[in-house]
Design a protein around this motif. Structure first.
Motif, mmCIF file in Angstrom:
data_model
loop_
_atom_site.group_PDB
_atom_site.id
_atom_site.type_symbol
_atom_site.label_atom_id
_atom_site.label_comp_id
_atom_site.label_asym_id
_atom_site.label_seq_id
_atom_site.Cartn_x
_atom_site.Cartn_y
_atom_site.Cartn_z
ATOM 1 N N ARG A 132 43.538 -26.441 -8.183
ATOM 2 C CA ARG A 132 43.082 -25.627 -9.322
ATOM 3 C C ARG A 132 41.765 -26.166 -9.883
ATOM 4 O O ARG A 132 40.831 -25.404 -10.162
ATOM 5 C CB ARG A 132 44.145 -25.607 -10.420
ATOM 6 N N VAL A 133 41.671 -27.492 -10.013
ATOM 7 C CA VAL A 133 40.428 -28.111 -10.481
ATOM 8 C C VAL A 133 39.293 -27.855 -9.492
ATOM 9 O O VAL A 133 38.151 -27.595 -9.885
ATOM 10 C CB VAL A 133 40.627 -29.631 -10.703
ATOM 11 N N ALA A 134 39.592 -27.901 -8.195
ATOM 12 C CA ALA A 134 38.572 -27.636 -7.175
ATOM 13 C C ALA A 134 38.028 -26.215 -7.322
ATOM 14 O O ALA A 134 36.816 -25.978 -7.199
ATOM 15 C CB ALA A 134 39.160 -27.836 -5.777
ATOM 16 N N ARG A 135 38.919 -25.268 -7.594
ATOM 17 C CA ARG A 135 38.481 -23.868 -7.739
ATOM 18 C C ARG A 135 37.644 -23.689 -9.009
ATOM 19 O O ARG A 135 36.644 -22.965 -9.000
ATOM 20 C CB ARG A 135 39.699 -22.944 -7.752
ATOM 21 N N ILE A 136 38.049 -24.346 -10.091
ATOM 22 C CA ILE A 136 37.264 -24.263 -11.334
ATOM 23 C C ILE A 136 35.880 -24.881 -11.119
ATOM 24 O O ILE A 136 34.855 -24.329 -11.551
ATOM 25 C CB ILE A 136 38.007 -24.981 -12.494
ATOM 26 N N THR A 137 35.847 -26.032 -10.405
ATOM 27 C CA THR A 137 34.573 -26.691 -10.109
ATOM 28 C C THR A 137 33.679 -25.790 -9.266
ATOM 29 O O THR A 137 32.466 -25.711 -9.490
ATOM 30 C CB THR A 137 34.818 -28.020 -9.361
ATOM 31 N N ALA A 138 34.275 -25.106 -8.279
ATOM 32 C CA ALA A 138 33.509 -24.186 -7.434
ATOM 33 C C ALA A 138 32.875 -23.082 -8.275
ATOM 34 O O ALA A 138 31.728 -22.671 -8.033
ATOM 35 C CB ALA A 138 34.405 -23.581 -6.361
ATOM 36 N N LEU A 139 33.627 -22.622 -9.263
ATOM 37 C CA LEU A 139 33.116 -21.575 -10.163
ATOM 38 C C LEU A 139 31.900 -22.096 -10.944
ATOM 39 O O LEU A 139 30.873 -21.409 -11.053
ATOM 40 C CB LEU A 139 34.233 -21.160 -11.132
ATOM 41 N N VAL A 140 32.022 -23.313 -11.471
ATOM 42 C CA VAL A 140 30.929 -23.912 -12.257
ATOM 43 C C VAL A 140 29.706 -24.157 -11.368
ATOM 44 O O VAL A 140 28.563 -23.839 -11.739
ATOM 45 C CB VAL A 140 31.393 -25.242 -12.906
ATOM 46 N N ILE A 141 29.935 -24.734 -10.177
ATOM 47 C CA ILE A 141 28.824 -25.021 -9.254
ATOM 48 C C ILE A 141 28.145 -23.723 -8.823
ATOM 49 O O ILE A 141 26.918 -23.637 -8.744
ATOM 50 C CB ILE A 141 29.332 -25.804 -8.030
ATOM 51 N N GLY A 142 28.955 -22.693 -8.540
ATOM 52 C CA GLY A 142 28.387 -21.398 -8.161
ATOM 53 C C GLY A 142 27.513 -20.813 -9.245
ATOM 54 O O GLY A 142 26.410 -20.317 -8.977
ATOM 55 N N ALA A 143 27.981 -20.896 -10.490
ATOM 56 C CA ALA A 143 27.193 -20.378 -11.619
ATOM 57 C C ALA A 143 25.889 -21.170 -11.772
ATOM 58 O O ALA A 143 24.815 -20.592 -11.999
ATOM 59 C CB ALA A 143 28.016 -20.455 -12.905
ATOM 60 N N ALA A 144 25.975 -22.498 -11.626
ATOM 61 C CA ALA A 144 24.770 -23.336 -11.731
ATOM 62 C C ALA A 144 23.786 -23.028 -10.601
ATOM 63 O O ALA A 144 22.567 -23.006 -10.801
ATOM 64 C CB ALA A 144 25.167 -24.816 -11.694
ATOM 65 N N ALA A 145 24.335 -22.761 -9.401
ATOM 66 C CA ALA A 145 23.472 -22.442 -8.255
ATOM 67 C C ALA A 145 22.750 -21.111 -8.464
ATOM 68 O O ALA A 145 21.570 -20.974 -8.122
ATOM 69 C CB ALA A 145 24.301 -22.400 -6.973
ATOM 70 N N ILE A 146 23.460 -20.132 -9.017
ATOM 71 C CA ILE A 146 22.833 -18.831 -9.304
ATOM 72 C C ILE A 146 21.691 -19.010 -10.307
ATOM 73 O O ILE A 146 20.570 -18.529 -10.103
ATOM 74 C CB ILE A 146 23.880 -17.827 -9.843
ATOM 75 N N LEU A 147 21.992 -19.722 -11.390
ATOM 76 C CA LEU A 147 20.975 -19.954 -12.428
ATOM 77 C C LEU A 147 19.786 -20.736 -11.864
ATOM 78 O O LEU A 147 18.615 -20.386 -12.078
ATOM 79 C CB LEU A 147 21.603 -20.711 -13.604
ATOM 80 N N GLY A 148 20.076 -21.796 -11.117
ATOM 81 C CA GLY A 148 19.016 -22.612 -10.518
ATOM 82 C C GLY A 148 18.187 -21.824 -9.524
ATOM 83 O O GLY A 148 16.958 -21.944 -9.486
ATOM 84 N N GLY A 149 18.849 -20.997 -8.705
ATOM 85 C CA GLY A 149 18.142 -20.175 -7.729
ATOM 86 C C GLY A 149 17.197 -19.188 -8.394
ATOM 87 O O GLY A 149 16.077 -18.958 -7.919
ATOM 88 N N ILE A 150 17.644 -18.607 -9.509
ATOM 89 C CA ILE A 150 16.795 -17.659 -10.247
ATOM 90 C C ILE A 150 15.589 -18.374 -10.859
ATOM 91 O O ILE A 150 14.458 -17.901 -10.781
ATOM 92 C CB ILE A 150 17.625 -16.938 -11.336
ATOM 93 N N LEU A 151 15.824 -19.547 -11.431
ATOM 94 C CA LEU A 151 14.733 -20.299 -12.061
ATOM 95 C C LEU A 151 13.733 -20.834 -11.037
ATOM 96 O O LEU A 151 12.543 -20.948 -11.325
ATOM 97 C CB LEU A 151 15.299 -21.462 -12.885
ATOM 98 N N ALA A 152 14.219 -21.157 -9.827
ATOM 99 C CA ALA A 152 13.361 -21.814 -8.831
ATOM 100 C C ALA A 152 12.805 -20.856 -7.782
ATOM 101 O O ALA A 152 12.143 -21.297 -6.850
ATOM 102 C CB ALA A 152 14.147 -22.928 -8.137
ATOM 103 N N LYS A 153 13.059 -19.556 -7.934
ATOM 104 C CA LYS A 153 12.699 -18.634 -6.850
ATOM 105 C C LYS A 153 11.193 -18.550 -6.583
ATOM 106 O O LYS A 153 10.770 -18.187 -5.501
ATOM 107 C CB LYS A 153 13.274 -17.240 -7.098
ATOM 108 N N GLU A 154 10.379 -18.874 -7.582
ATOM 109 C CA GLU A 154 8.922 -18.835 -7.389
ATOM 110 C C GLU A 154 8.364 -20.197 -6.983
ATOM 111 O O GLU A 154 7.171 -20.332 -6.761
ATOM 112 C CB GLU A 154 8.233 -18.371 -8.690
ATOM 113 N N GLN A 155 9.239 -21.203 -6.911
ATOM 114 C CA GLN A 155 8.773 -22.562 -6.651
ATOM 115 C C GLN A 155 8.690 -22.848 -5.153
ATOM 116 O O GLN A 155 9.308 -22.170 -4.336
ATOM 117 C CB GLN A 155 9.716 -23.579 -7.300
ATOM 118 N N ASN A 156 7.949 -23.884 -4.812
ATOM 119 C CA ASN A 156 7.973 -24.413 -3.459
ATOM 120 C C ASN A 156 9.245 -25.260 -3.329
ATOM 121 O O ASN A 156 9.363 -26.323 -3.929
ATOM 122 C CB ASN A 156 6.737 -25.292 -3.216
#
Length: 529
Positions: free
Chosen positions: A383-407
């Motif tokens: 259950r903790v692994a699934r919650i962590t996956a949710l948090v990491i996925g959300a962080a990856a989406i946010l990071g990907g959006i912020l970094a999309k114009e970067q090298n």
């Protein structure tokens, strides 16, 4: 870009997502325990796992980036392929079998076997999360560029929506299917990618009567290219002393970093025996090596049939070589297939990274540091692994959006450099040095992580160069774009220094670990081979 059919591209990609989601749902029926969720119940054969490793390893950078690098820089671009392939020999000869025999689910299991559990597992989790997040960010950000290039979506909001959609689908794969579902996604993606690359390779060679010399001659003669320089070293890195050192540093990080990548290491736990772990790496080497030979033809094919001028002028620049070649060969239909494969590649790799990061946090930090080994593997830990996956996925989406114009190339380099500096020395010392202890492991992991990130921050990859992440400022003092040449030897030294300065150690556990790593005796669901 002329010839793009966004509806067709979305349709092919949508079909892939639909089919893989059905497979993931079917695979999830048997995901009940921690072993099922983290290691797919150790039910995959060596060949199946080898194909999945190839799917995990052949990222969008491997496909689009290397094809483009060969198209524009020839020989120097192909050196990436050689580096990525040679890296697997380190994993095969030094890591795969021993790791499978010693561990259970994560890198932390191996390191904590004969050391103090809590500090070492916490350090292993920090390193795993760092490598996984940098790699994840690069893949998600690369997705934004692919949207612009392959689907004709120019608006920032549209690109953000597609990055978010990729992230959501990836989270569903991991939450529902666990390692078993993710493995099947990677197998399907690897088959599609290698099949597509094979078809394009044969098509290009057929146009030149299967005469590679004819293809190379036309690539050299292409307008706007580098001419004869495509066939010899120096087109990309130059021949100055600093560029030679920079390339050597990058090469060392790539070759040694692969054997320390947590999402690659975790794949060895999905097979039932050490023999199957060895077979899976042999299969992976064969498939990855074959694919990189295809990139040689595809890269020079793009130079000959598309031309460097058109590649550079396309929205994705160097990453547009393979899609433009597909368009030139088979029109919108082949481009649609290649576009779907490129997105499937991102999807499969980020799913593998996410489950690795979530497993490390849940198994190493939650179950063994916070709960001190008393967590319920059937309920609480998963259950903790699934919650962590949710948090990491959300962080990856946010990071990907912020970094999309970067090298984002430096993020991949950073992931490999951290893996080679913080992870590999600790793993090798744990497996092969009897005296290695907890202090040495902590010095090696935290020291390697700190040194690597510090050198990257103050390198030309971040500031002070044309391709730097932050433009308009210059605070770099470290001359190399990749720190591997300095950080990797330093991490080995720190591991040695931390060990000799401390008296702690467990000789009995070390002897037990040596026997288990070599024979598999005592490993979970393992037989000695």
């Amino acid at each position: 870009m002329e010839g793009i059919n966004p509806v067709l591209n979305f349709s092919i990609f949508g079909a892939f997502v639909l089919i893989t989601l059905i497979i993931v749902f079917r695979a999830s029926r048997n995901t009940k325990t921690a072993s099922d969720y983290y290691a797919a119940g150790r039910a995959f054969s060596g060949p199946q796992n080898g194909i999945a490793i190839a799917g995990d390893y052949l990222s969008a950078a491997s496909f689009l980036g290397i094809c483009g690098a060969i198209a524009l820089n020839g020989y120097d671009g192909f050196l990436y392929s050689i580096g990525f392939l040679v890296a697997w020999l380190v994993a095969l000869l030094l890591v795969a079998e021993l790791l499978r025999n010693t561990g259970k689910f994560t890198m932390g299991d191996v390191l904590a076997f004969r050391m103090r559990q809590r500090p070492v597992r916490a350090a292993a989790a920090v390193s795993t999360l760092a490598v996984s997040f940098f790699y994840l960010l690069a893949q998600m950000a690369g997705g934004g560029g692919l949207v612009n290039l392959l689907l004709g979506i120019q608006s920032g909001a549209g690109q953000n929506a597609v990055i978010a959609a990729v992230g959501v689908v990836m989270i569903i794969y991991v939450l529902i299917g666990g390692m078993k579902g993710t493995t099947w996604v990677q197998i399907i993606k690897a088959v599609l990618l290698i099949t597509g690359a094979f078809a394009m390779t044969v098509w290009v060679l057929a146009m030149y009567g299967f005469n590679l010399s004819g293809l190379l001659a036309e690539a050299v003669a292409a307008e706007g290219g580098k001419g004869e320089a495509l066939l010899s070293p120096g087109a990309q890195y130059g021949l100055s002393e600093i560029t030679k050192l920079d390339f050597l540093s990058l090469a060392i990080a790539l070759v040694l970093g692969t054997a320390g990548l947590p999402h690659v290491l975790m794949r060895f736990y999905t097979v039932p025996t050490a023999k199957e772990a060895r077979r899976s790496v042999v299969w992976a080497i064969a498939l990855i090596g074959t694919f990189y030979l295809f990139t040689l033809v595809l890269g020079y094919g793009a130079a000959a049939l598309v031309g460097p001028a058109q590649i550079n002028a396309a929205p994705g620049g160097v990453n547009s070589a393979a899609p433009l070649l597909a368009l030139a060969l088979g029109g919108p239909v082949l481009l649609g297939f290649i576009a779907a494969v490129a997105f499937a590649t991102i999807l499969a790799v980020v799913a593998g990274l996410t489950i690795t990061a979530s497993a490390s946090f849940a198994h190493d930090v939650y179950a063994n540091v916070i709960k001190k080994g008393a967590a319920d593997s059937k309920g609480g830990e998963v259950r903790v692994a699934r919650i962590t996956a949710l948090v990491i996925g959300a962080a990856a989406i946010l990071g990907g959006i912020l970094a999309k114009e970067q090298n984002v190339a430096f993020l991949v380099a950073l992931a490999f450099a951290v893996a080679a500096s913080a992870n590999l020395p600790t793993i090798l010392y744990s497996l092969f040095w009897k005296r290695f202890n907890t202090s040495g492991a902590l010095w090696s992991i935290y020291g390697g992580l700190t040194v690597t990130i510090t050198l990257i921050v103050f390198s030309p990859a971040v500031s002070g160069s044309e391709s730097a992440m932050i433009q308009g400022v210059d605070f770099h003092w470290f001359p190399l774009s990749n720190p591997g040449l300095v950080s990797i030897p330093l991490s080995f030294f720190l591991g040695w220094l931390g060990t000799v300065m401390s008296k702690d150690g467990n000789g009995r556990k070390q002897a037990e670990m040596e026997v288990r790593s070599l024979t598999g005796a005592g490993a979970e669901k393992a037989t000695a081979h």
